[in-house]
Design an enzyme around this catalytic site. Structure first.
Site, mmCIF file in Angstrom:
data_model
loop_
_atom_site.group_PDB
_atom_site.id
_atom_site.type_symbol
_atom_site.label_atom_id
_atom_site.label_comp_id
_atom_site.label_asym_id
_atom_site.label_seq_id
_atom_site.Cartn_x
_atom_site.Cartn_y
_atom_site.Cartn_z
ATOM 1 N N TRP A 127 0.851 -1.297 -0.118
ATOM 2 C CA TRP A 127 -0.100 -0.023 0.057
ATOM 3 C C TRP A 127 0.760 1.227 -0.091
ATOM 4 C CZ3 TRP A 127 -0.210 3.976 3.421
ATOM 5 C CH2 TRP A 127 -1.559 4.907 3.242
ATOM 6 N N HIS A 128 2.025 1.142 0.711
ATOM 7 C CA HIS A 128 2.917 2.699 0.953
ATOM 8 C C HIS A 128 3.401 2.784 -0.544
ATOM 9 C CE1 HIS A 128 2.145 1.558 5.267
ATOM 10 N NE2 HIS A 128 2.686 3.068 5.334
ATOM 11 N N GLY A 129 3.892 1.786 -1.320
ATOM 12 C CA GLY A 129 4.576 2.004 -2.704
ATOM 13 C C GLY A 129 4.832 0.833 -3.481
#
Length: 629
Positions: A406-408
């Site tokens: 989700w972060h990258g």
């Protein structure tokens, strides 16, 4: 005059509205002045704040505001269709169908903008093709533009899309499960989705927490006003004095070229980054909570002194709490939670194995994933008494992997998420062991690491071995105390000795957790702020170089000179961590003391703090780290 209006109303990608800008506070002063005239008229108030929020997002992300509007309208309509189908009750599949449509639309948009490079690179590696990303929205926009102003060969990630997409998914899911009723007014729903203080970097607000506030009359007590001002000032201090100053004057320099700096400087940069990312993200949240509170709206707490955590599981209960709750409610529990393994569990294991194959170009990576998965399921089948715990750990690990993704959209974020998941599982296993097995397992791991390092020396093994030796020493001290305690000697009956032992155990656990979390951030920071097309290669190179420097032989004589050279940085880091570790009751005490101050004195303190804070502002204002997510 024309240039002034263009500057105020046109989107400038190089100058988004940031909480640290004077322009934002001028914008908010005007908004608050109008709000003060409308606050008693609920519909006018909410409508005004909706259009203000859309303007704010336009100034932050340009025409991506159209995506926000599309998501708002689509989920508003789909939630109503879900509710209508549930009310009729004759065809429950219709409600599930509309929920699937909603989730697919939302995740489809998120995947397109955030993971296009990731999936394109995977397909190229898998099929040997040379596909390029193509921005279909820019292509459509050029159809309405005579000069073809939009570039179609790159995809720009809209600011905050991960946050508001997760927010609307939670809304439709809660409507489906009967936790809330759908909002009947599109303007009210649009206000919930786009409320500007938390729009671009959270916290992720559940509809059941926020929507009831839309219909309450405005209220703001004298104490609440003081608390709101405190949160805003506190957030500015965190962001500008701690986060930006550490980043510009030390952290960014080291991460840009680790080989130019010593192992001690690389290690310092890692620990400083842990404080930076916390001060940056929690600073944004503090300001968002304060600004929202001034308008009578209350956002959920997003951080609870995470570096006080005594284990990785506790850390994720304290860090980015709104995301942790979202992952638990809408991913971990649907996967089976701590009950069983579901189709989703098997699906993600297979997909993770495929991704490992594509990223590493090594069939052994897939074999390792499959062997571990088979071993887990075989153990669960042979040990029914431990089955639920095994499935819970597996679902927890998958959740952390996807939370990393989700972060990258690059491998380094998956590695970061995987390490955190492994840390949580290791802690649960450690907690279940008795003290004899704990001591034996730590000593065994240390001996294995020392032996392997002897025959296959490497910087990574140097770091791991040193950490295991320190871990063994601390575990040995606690083990000896435990042995003494089981014999009921006068030493253990002494209240002071028990307090000392408890304090040592707490400090030791917090230090180990902080160190572990800090080292996982090597992969988090290495891939941040990079072109998605190059993130994998550059992140790997940066992480490798930093590990090489940290794990190589240090020049101990140079360390005092480094500390003196960057005395301000090290002093700021120590002060920041000490404040972070203040007892919660003490923090609450000085917060309330500030809130009770006379308004004139409060204003004087705010002016003084703002003056000091802006002495630390760098030439170019630094965007908030989580804007990129």
């Amino acid at each position: 005059m024309t240039d002034l209006f263009r500057h105020i109303f046109a989107f400038d990608p190089d100058s988004p509205l940031l909480f640290t800008q004077f322009y934002f506070w001028a914008f908010f002063a005007i908004v608050y002045a109008v709000f003060s005239l409308l606050h008693s008229k609920r519909l006018l108030r909410n409508t005004f704040l909706l259009f203000v929020s859309l303007f704010f997002y336009y100034k932050s992300s340009g025409l991506a505001v159209l995506i926000l509007l599309f998501v708002t309208c689509s989920d508003y309509l789909l939630a109503r269709l879900i509710y209508r189908a549930k009310q009729h009750g004759t065809r429950p599949w219709r409600a599930r169908f509309w929920l699937i449509v909603s989730v697919m639309l939302d995740l489809g948009l998120l995947c397109y903008f955030k993971y296009a490079y990731f999936f394109t690179n995977m397909l190229n590696d898998l099929l040997g093709t040379h596909l390029q990303v193509f921005d279909i929205f820019a292509w459509a926009g050029n159809g309405f533009s005579a000069d073809g102003r939009f570039a179609v060969d790159s995809i720009v990630l809209p600011v905050g899309i991960s946050f508001y997409i997760f927010q609307v998914i939670s809304y439709t899911a809660d409507v489906y499960y009967g936790k809330i009723r759908p909002v009947t007014n599109l303007l009210d729903f649009g206000f919930y989705v786009s409320f500007f203080p938390q729009l671009v970097a959270g916290p992720i607000v559940r509809a059941s927490e926020f929507i009831p506030q839309l219909y309450r009359p405005f209220r703001l007590s004298r104490r609440q006003f003081g608390i709101a001002v405190f949160w805003i000032v506190n957030g500015l201090i965190k962001k500008i004095i701690l986060s930006d100053y550490l980043a510009v004057n030390f952290i960014d320099r080291v991460f840009q070229n680790p080989l130019l700096f010593s192992g001690f400087e690389n290690l310092s940069a890692l620990f400083f980054y842990s404080l930076q990312v916390y001060a940056d993200f929690s600073g944004y949240t503090d300001i968002a909570i304060g600004v929202a509170m001034l308008m009578g709206f209350f956002l959920p707490k997003n951080f609870n002194s995470p570096y006080k955590a005594a284990n990785p599981q506790d850390f994720w209960r304290r860090w980015h709490m709104s995301l942790s709750r979202w992952l638990k409610n809408y991913l971990y529990i649907p996967l089976g939670g701590n009950r069983n393994a579901t189709f989703g569990t098997f699906f993600w294991i297979i997909l993770i194995g495929l991704i490992a194959l594509i990223l590493t170009h090594n069939i052994w990576a897939v074999i390792v994933v499959i062997v571990i998965a088979l071993a887990v399921f075989l153990t669960a089948w042979l040990k029914p008494s431990r089955r639920k715990k095994i499935y819970a750990n597996l679902n927890s690990f998958i959740t952390m992997l996807l939370g990393g993704l989700w972060h990258g959209a690059s491998w380094n974020f998956m590695v970061w998420g995987g390490l955190n998941g492994a840390g949580m599982i290791a802690y649960k296993g450690w907690k279940d062991l008795n003290w004899h097995l704990r001591m034996l397992s730590v000593l065994l791991l240390t001996c294995i690491s020392i032996t392997v390092k002897h025959f296959f020396p490497s910087p990574l093994l140097n770091i791991l071995t040193l950490w295991l030796v320190i871990l063994s020493a601390g575990t040995l001290i606690r083990y000896i105390y435990h042995l003494i305690g089981t014999r009921h000697t006068p030493l253990t009956d002494n209240t002071l000795s028990r307090h000392i032992a408890t304090a040592f155990a707490t400090v030791w656990a917090v230090a180990q957790t902080f160190t572990f979390i800090t080292f996982t951030r090597l992969f988090f920071r290495s891939g941040s702020n990079l072109d998605p097309a190059l993130a994998n290669q550059e992140a790997w190179l940066t992480a490798t170089n930093m590990v090489h420097q940290i794990g190589s032989t240090w020049n101990l004589d140079a360390i005092p000179h480094i500390i003196l050279q960057y005395a301000n940085i090290y002093l700021l880091f120590i002060i920041g961590m000490l404040i972070h570790w203040f007892p919660d009751k003490f923090k609450q005490y000085y917060r309330l003391c500030f809130a009770r101050l006379p308004l004139w004195l409060m204003a004087l303190i705010v002016v003084g703090v703002v003056f000091i804070v802006y002495q630390f502002i760098t030439a170019d204002l630094q965007s908030f780290i989580y804007f990129q997510f």
